[in-house]
Design an enzyme around this catalytic site. Structure first.
Site, mmCIF file in Angstrom:
data_model
loop_
_atom_site.group_PDB
_atom_site.id
_atom_site.type_symbol
_atom_site.label_atom_id
_atom_site.label_comp_id
_atom_site.label_asym_id
_atom_site.label_seq_id
_atom_site.Cartn_x
_atom_site.Cartn_y
_atom_site.Cartn_z
ATOM 1 N N ASP A 90 37.817 31.692 34.484
ATOM 2 C CA ASP A 90 36.578 31.699 35.261
ATOM 3 C C ASP A 90 35.507 30.795 34.673
ATOM 4 O OD1 ASP A 90 36.932 33.373 37.442
ATOM 5 O OD2 ASP A 90 36.576 35.184 36.272
HETATM 6 C C1 GLC Z 1 38.214 38.050 33.438
HETATM 7 C C2 GLC Z 1 38.404 38.054 34.921
HETATM 8 C C3 GLC Z 1 39.649 37.307 35.317
HETATM 9 C C4 GLC Z 1 39.676 35.955 34.682
HETATM 10 C C5 GLC Z 1 39.490 36.054 33.176
HETATM 11 C C6 GLC Z 1 39.405 34.713 32.507
HETATM 12 O O1 GLC Z 1 39.185 38.839 32.837
HETATM 13 O O2 GLC Z 1 38.485 39.365 35.413
HETATM 14 O O3 GLC Z 1 39.713 37.173 36.723
HETATM 15 O O4 GLC Z 1 40.894 35.360 34.998
HETATM 16 O O5 GLC Z 1 38.307 36.756 32.900
HETATM 17 O O6 GLC Z 1 38.227 34.048 32.804
HETATM 18 C C1 GLC Z 2 32.224 35.610 32.897
HETATM 19 C C2 GLC Z 2 33.253 36.032 31.870
HETATM 20 C C3 GLC Z 2 34.621 36.050 32.440
HETATM 21 C C4 GLC Z 2 34.628 36.811 33.725
HETATM 22 C C5 GLC Z 2 33.542 36.296 34.683
HETATM 23 C C6 GLC Z 2 33.509 37.147 35.920
HETATM 24 O O1 GLC Z 2 32.424 34.300 33.240
HETATM 25 O O2 GLC Z 2 33.249 35.222 30.752
HETATM 26 O O3 GLC Z 2 35.510 36.630 31.509
HETATM 27 O O4 GLC Z 2 35.863 36.662 34.333
HETATM 28 O O5 GLC Z 2 32.314 36.344 34.062
HETATM 29 O O6 GLC Z 2 32.603 36.719 36.829
#
Ligand code: GLC
Ligand code: GLC
Length: 815
Positions: free
Chosen positions: A487
């Site tokens: 993300d």
């Molecule tokens: C969080 C989110 C997931 C994403 C991950 C890496 O665990 O829930 O959707 O893939 O972060 O950013």
């Molecule tokens: C932030 C976190 C990530 C998560 C995301 C969800 O970017 O670092 O882990 O998946 O928020 O919106």
């Protein structure tokens, strides 16, 4: 240092001191009515949706930590002394304390001043209520004159509004108290047909429903005035903060035990029967009252608890293993499937780190949760698949999140995370392998932006794959969009404004930044899809996707290979991300795992080279970090990833979700020691003895463990709701132990650590039971004995329902 111990026989983790490094949580309920509970009774409950139907309040980020919960106070009416039998919120010293977190229940026991108390909290299967069963025993030489006060603080349903809209909310709260039951009915007069109730099995000495009357002005939960005084105010809330408290008084002879049952529940009345008498504004209690009366009976509670335990025994019997490693056994047999079920149920909504407000059901999250959940409750997996697919768009893209209550996509986040749709293919494939229920592919499912067309689910899968192919960049790799699995890799967001969302801001054209990860994921998904299409008689389609997978694998080999590992991406200006040419972020874990899993580089040595690079550059004693070197400064062109201090979250923590990909890849490469070594490093049970470093619960995975660049290396955060649960269960059971459901049978293809003599397992699969016994041959298994007959290869053919099949691998006579 430990704060408790595992009781494997009872499937419990026993916490032996209340002041754990963080509140150590458990979950009550895995269906409509759910809640979190800490080892000191903190937490809250909701119905279906933690944002829109919140029953009780909890103060995130409050001090002292973990404030708001299912509180009971005991009071010695002679001396006036009072305390919390769960330690919080009074935090009085206890002579003994024990919290047993079990599967969907928690039992907290303690003693003080010769009074022993034990409270069992659980949600009976199929009910929309929670039971608190309190047992108080007088262990003094003489009689004890005692009071019990209960306490919950009601939330005014919408948790977001409840925490912000005080100008309105201080004037809307309403309750009724009738027959000893406290009914919280804010907004029931108007558009809500639902209410909460808080009931008690005993005659009341008093009650309170106005928070400040119970607490007293300027007081906290640690020193409620009503408890101090030994008398409730019998307040009826109007506005301000509706609250629920019962006061029960009793005299206990020496050795005598008193049982008191409290119920906190949720109820919806039919709209036409909201009031009684009709036309009045009085809540109609006729439908809920029999439910309350039934559950206030000790026999009902005992039976409900028995059923709860039985439902877990039956669920867990899908797979039970006996390996030489205790940490593996307890995670595989108990805690990891439990976490998978909870994670499936809650997605990323309710935990100590997820406030229940900002995120509902995540599309990619839930699709991955299915991988570890599908065998536990296939019917619920099926329903979730159809819900998820219905938030897909006609383009093949998907809403990134949806609200569980309304099942509609979240417009604030929208779509455009280009990996999302591919996960649906993996989720559905896992469901088909487990159940053989091909009829699901014919289920008509609308698109979120074209409700009138209802193509069969299979078409959704095809559009998911096409979505990638329709969005290829300059190197013919998939365009990344807002982000892929990571993300925080936001290659189309050049954000210099504080507070701007990295995920939804797209301020450069998205037609150049590409993801090698999505490339690998596409190959994996296309290769999963082809045999499914083939079984449906669509040979041409199967051939097409096989060819596209092949083509993409070639593109990855050509443009995604950095020389010793797979690159991560190409940024907006076409520069490689995850390349030795950079000084930071040279190598990322995700493409090494996913590309090898999809079969890229297996034949030409790239796979093994990439895995060796992971070992050399990313592996640490606490797990495999996400990238190295961590970003030390903010990179405008990379987005959120470099916003985190080095070693945290996506910037180089051990992001546990990704570690099993490498375990699987190592197993595919036939390297059992490496695969299992990585498994052990993040196995929470194996980390129990460093609980003071790890700090999160030792019975469940956390999303991340601080990486080597962080001052707090080894410290876990964001426990419970994480894709780590599903992927680790997949890695250990399907790839290291090698027992995997396939479309045509059960694969038994273990890749074990050299030191293991073997293992045994029982797997229920499509109605039959497979008794599996493996002796470690030290190499790949080439044949099996199935009911005494030799079978070439490692696929056990499907047995008829009801059959018991004996499978041995790696030689005769083992066990
Ligand atoms: C969080 C989110 C997931 C994403 C991950 C890496 O665990 O829930 O959707 O893939 O972060 O950013
Ligand atoms: C932030 C976190 C990530 C998560 C995301 C969800 O970017 O670092 O882990 O998946 O928020 O919106």
């Amino acid at each position: 240092m430990r704060y408790g111990y595992f009781d494997d026989e009872h499937r419990e983790y026993v916490i032996t001191r209340p002041d754990t490094p963080l509140p150590w949580l458990n979950y009550l309920g895995t269906d409509a009515y759910v809640g979190i509970i800490s080892n000191t009774a903190g937490g809250y409950s909701c119905y279906r949706d933690a944002r829109l139907r919140r029953l009780t309040r909890y103060r995130y980020n409050g001090v002292p930590t973990d404030s708001g919960g299912r509180y009971l106070y005991l009071r010695d009416n002679r001396s006036g002394e009072y305390w919390s039998p769960s330690w919080q919120p009074t935090r009085c010293d206890l002579d003994s304390y024990e919290c047993r977190h079990g599967l969907s229940y928690t039992r907290i026991s303690s003693a003080r001043l010769g009074v022993r108390a034990e409270t069992l909290y659980f949600v009976p299967p199929g009910e929309t209520l929670e039971v608190w069963r309190l047992r108080v025993r007088n262990e003094r030489g003489g009689p004890a004159d005692l009071s019990v006060f209960s306490s919950v603080e009601f939330c005014l349903w919408d948790a977001q509004d409840d925490a912000t809209n005080f100008q309105r909310n201080y004037s809307t709260g309403e309750v009724e108290v009738d027959g000893g039951v406290i009914y919280h009915k804010t907004e029931y007069r108007e558009r809500r047909d639902h209410f909460a109730y808080f009931a008690c099995s005993e005659p009341l000495a008093g009650f309170d429903t106005q928070r400040e009357e119970f607490l007293g002005a300027y007081r906290g939960w640690d020193r409620p005035l009503a408890v101090e005084r030994g008398e409730s105010a019998n307040s009826v809330a109007h506005g301000w903060a509706p609250h629920g408290s019962h006061h029960v008084r009793f005299l206990l002879a020496p050795g005598e035990t008193k049982e008191v049952i409290f119920l906190l529940g949720y109820w919806e009345n039919p709209r036409e029967a909201k009031f009684d008498p009709p036309g009045s504004q009085i809540l109609n209690k006729a439908l809920v009252r029999p439910v309350i009366d039934r559950w206030l009976r000790p026999e009902t509670v005992a039976e409900g608890f028995r059923q709860l335990r039985e439902s877990w025994s039956s669920r867990l019997s899908v797979l039970q293993v006996g390996t030489p490693d205790q940490d593996t056994n307890r995670m595989v047999n108990i805690w990891n499937p439990y976490q998978c079920m909870v994670t499936f149920a809650m997605s990323r909504s309710v935990s100590l780190f997820e406030s229940g407000i900002s995120r509902g059901i995540g599309f990619r999250d839930s699709c991955q949760d299915l991988l570890g959940f599908v065998q536990l409750a296939p019917g619920r997996a099926r329903a979730r698949i159809l819900d998820l697919a219905a938030t897909q768009l006609a383009s093949g893209g998907a809403y990134h999140q949806y609200q569980p209550l309304t099942k509609t996509g979240n417009d604030a986040i929208g779509s455009g995370f280009n990996d999302d749709p591919l996960w649906l293919v993996l989720g559905v494939a896992a469901y088909l392998k487990e159940t053989g229920d091909e009829a699901i592919l014919d289920e008509p499912v609308p698109y979120a932006d074209a409700a009138d067309v209802r193509p069969p689910l299979q078409e959704h899968l095809e559009r998911s794959l096409r979505y990638t192919l329709d969005r290829l960049g300059p190197h013919q790799l998939p365009l990344i969009g807002r982000a892929d699995w990571n993300d925080c890799l936001n290659l189309n967001c050049f954000s210099a404004e504080p507070g701007q969302s990295f995920q939804t801001t797209e301020n450069v054209a998205g037609d150049t930044a590409e993801s090698v990860f999505i490339g690998g994921l596409f190959v994996l998904a296309a290769r999963e899809y082809a045999p499914i299409a083939e079984r449906r008689g669509q040979a041409a389609e199967a051939g097409y996707y096989r060819a596209e997978a092949e083509k993409m694998a070639g593109v990855i080999a050509e443009h995604g290979w950095d020389g010793a590992w797979f690159r991560r991406a190409y940024d907006h200006s076409g520069r490689p991300v995850g390349s030795a040419a950079d000084d930071e972020g040279q190598i990322f874990i995700e493409p090494q795992g996913i590309c090898v899993m999809s079969g890229v580089g297996i034949d030409d040595g790239m796979a093994v080279r990439a895995l060796d690079s992971v070992r050399e550059r990313l592996a640490t004693g606490h797990g495999i970090v996400l990238l190295q070197p961590a970003y030390t400064r903010y990179h405008l062109e990379l987005g959120e990833i470099s916003s985190y201090p080095p070693g945290y979250k996506e910037n180089g923590s051990v992001f546990c979700h990704t570690n099993p990909w490498v375990m699987i890849a190592e197993a595919m490469a036939g390297r059992g020691d490496a695969a299992f070594g990585y498994y052990q490093r993040i196995n929470p049970s194996a980390r129990e003895e460093i609980s003071d470093v790890h700090r999160c619960e030792p019975y469940v995975y956390a999303q991340m463990i601080a990486g080597r660049d962080a001052p707090a290396q080894g410290e876990a955060k964001n426990s419970w709701l994480t894709g780590t649960a599903a992927w680790n269960l997949v890695a250990i059971t399907q790839w290291i132990l090698g027992i995997r459901a396939e479309l045509d049978g059960l694969r038994v293809d273990p890749v074990l650590p050299a030191a293991w003599p073997g293992f045994t397992a029982t797997r229920r699969f499509r109605g039959a039971t497979y008794q599996i016994s493996v002796r470690n041959p030290g190499t790949r298994i080439t044949h099996l004995e199935v009911d005494g007959r030799r079978i070439e290869g490692t696929l056990v053919p499907l047995a008829p329902p009801g059959a018991t099949v004996h499978v041995t691998a790696g030689g005769q006579g083992q066990g």
